[in-house]
Design a protein around this motif. Sequence first.
Motif, PDB file in Angstrom:
ATOM      1  N   MET A  63      34.463  38.055  36.685  1.00 31.45           N
ATOM      2  CA  MET A  63      34.214  39.327  37.023  1.00 31.45           C
ATOM      3  C   MET A  63      32.741  39.570  37.586  1.00 31.45           C
ATOM      4  O   MET A  63      32.669  40.390  38.594  1.00 31.45           O
ATOM      5  CB  MET A  63      34.226  40.353  35.627  1.00 31.45           C
ATOM      6  N   THR A  64      31.794  39.065  37.415  1.00 32.93           N
ATOM      7  CA  THR A  64      30.387  38.800  38.040  1.00 32.93           C
ATOM      8  C   THR A  64      30.650  38.753  39.641  1.00 32.93           C
ATOM      9  O   THR A  64      30.055  39.247  40.378  1.00 32.93           O
ATOM     10  CB  THR A  64      29.427  38.124  37.449  1.00 32.93           C
ATOM     11  N   LYS A  65      31.489  37.869  39.807  1.00 31.18           N
ATOM     12  CA  LYS A  65      31.529  37.300  41.321  1.00 31.18           C
ATOM     13  C   LYS A  65      32.355  38.617  41.934  1.00 31.18           C
ATOM     14  O   LYS A  65      31.859  38.818  43.186  1.00 31.18           O
ATOM     15  CB  LYS A  65      32.558  35.979  41.186  1.00 31.18           C
ATOM     16  N   ASP A  66      33.079  39.250  41.431  1.00 30.25           N
ATOM     17  CA  ASP A  66      33.840  40.526  42.039  1.00 30.25           C
ATOM     18  C   ASP A  66      32.481  41.403  42.380  1.00 30.25           C
ATOM     19  O   ASP A  66      32.828  42.130  43.415  1.00 30.25           O
ATOM     20  CB  ASP A  66      34.810  40.840  41.356  1.00 30.25           C
ATOM     21  N   LEU A  67      31.571  41.518  41.317  1.00 30.67           N
ATOM     22  CA  LEU A  67      30.928  42.732  41.550  1.00 30.67           C
ATOM     23  C   LEU A  67      29.925  42.336  42.569  1.00 30.67           C
ATOM     24  O   LEU A  67      29.317  43.241  43.351  1.00 30.67           O
ATOM     25  CB  LEU A  67      30.145  42.931  40.155  1.00 30.67           C
ATOM     26  N   ALA A  74      30.384  40.410  45.349  1.00 27.66           N
ATOM     27  CA  ALA A  74      31.285  40.675  46.401  1.00 27.66           C
ATOM     28  C   ALA A  74      31.471  42.118  46.712  1.00 27.66           C
ATOM     29  O   ALA A  74      31.157  42.629  47.930  1.00 27.66           O
ATOM     30  CB  ALA A  74      32.694  40.117  46.231  1.00 27.66           C
ATOM     31  N   ALA A  75      31.564  42.923  45.801  1.00 28.07           N
ATOM     32  CA  ALA A  75      31.620  44.205  46.142  1.00 28.07           C
ATOM     33  C   ALA A  75      30.284  44.929  46.509  1.00 28.07           C
ATOM     34  O   ALA A  75      30.396  45.852  47.571  1.00 28.07           O
ATOM     35  CB  ALA A  75      31.949  45.418  44.861  1.00 28.07           C
ATOM     36  N   LEU A 103      38.996  44.119  53.559  1.00 26.77           N
ATOM     37  CA  LEU A 103      39.159  43.614  52.212  1.00 26.77           C
ATOM     38  C   LEU A 103      40.796  43.290  51.713  1.00 26.77           C
ATOM     39  O   LEU A 103      41.018  42.220  50.949  1.00 26.77           O
ATOM     40  CB  LEU A 103      38.783  44.867  51.438  1.00 26.77           C
ATOM     41  N   ARG A 107      41.209  41.075  48.716  1.00 26.29           N
ATOM     42  CA  ARG A 107      40.140  41.776  47.773  1.00 26.29           C
ATOM     43  C   ARG A 107      40.513  43.309  47.753  1.00 26.29           C
ATOM     44  O   ARG A 107      39.684  44.009  47.305  1.00 26.29           O
ATOM     45  CB  ARG A 107      38.865  41.461  48.099  1.00 26.29           C
ATOM     46  N   LEU A 139      39.230  45.248  45.052  1.00 28.13           N
ATOM     47  CA  LEU A 139      37.737  45.698  44.814  1.00 28.13           C
ATOM     48  C   LEU A 139      37.573  46.841  45.409  1.00 28.13           C
ATOM     49  O   LEU A 139      36.289  47.128  45.435  1.00 28.13           O
ATOM     50  CB  LEU A 139      36.890  44.524  45.655  1.00 28.13           C
TER      51      LEU A 139
END
Length: 182
Positions: free
Chosen positions: A1-5, A7-8, A81, A86, A89
């Motif tokens: 989840m941290t990786k997604d945040l 990236a966002a 995206l 993604r 995201l």
Amino acid sequence: MTKDLTAAKRYAKALYEVAAESGITEQAIAELKEAVTVLAHPELELVLGHPNIDANVKTDLLRRIFEGQVSEAVLNLLRILVERKRALLIPAVCDEFVRIAGEALGRTEAVVYSPMPLSEQETASIKASFGAVTGKSIQVTNIVDQSLLGGIKVRIGDTLYDGSLSGKLKRLEKTLQASQVM
């Protein structure tokens, strides 16, 4: 989840740089929020998140939905995206973009949870009070939460100000328990 945040945040920062350079920051905020609302439709989410549907089909769908409705910068972000798988995201990118743009514009968003809809006077009071606390102009989004017995909860960024009746009772309980221990 941290990786997604992470990236966002990167995508949001890139959009902010393009929007600020083009002078369309306010417009991009509104467009991105609207895009998130439109893309939250369950069937669209299913199509955009489906791994077996070709990216060209998805980007063509985005173009047909948003062309002429959003700026080129927002449309390009949505396209990128989706192409990079993604699409899920997009709401997080929107939240980060609003935060980044708000900081640059000297304002922030407050989500206010209340048991009933806020009146204009209550909204103005919240804007003034929390504007003084944060030193920024406050944009209020009111969410009615009927599970609250009274009072309000205000979320600004990662901070929750709990002025609800249940929150006050919990703090009182902790205080009483702490005094019994001593």
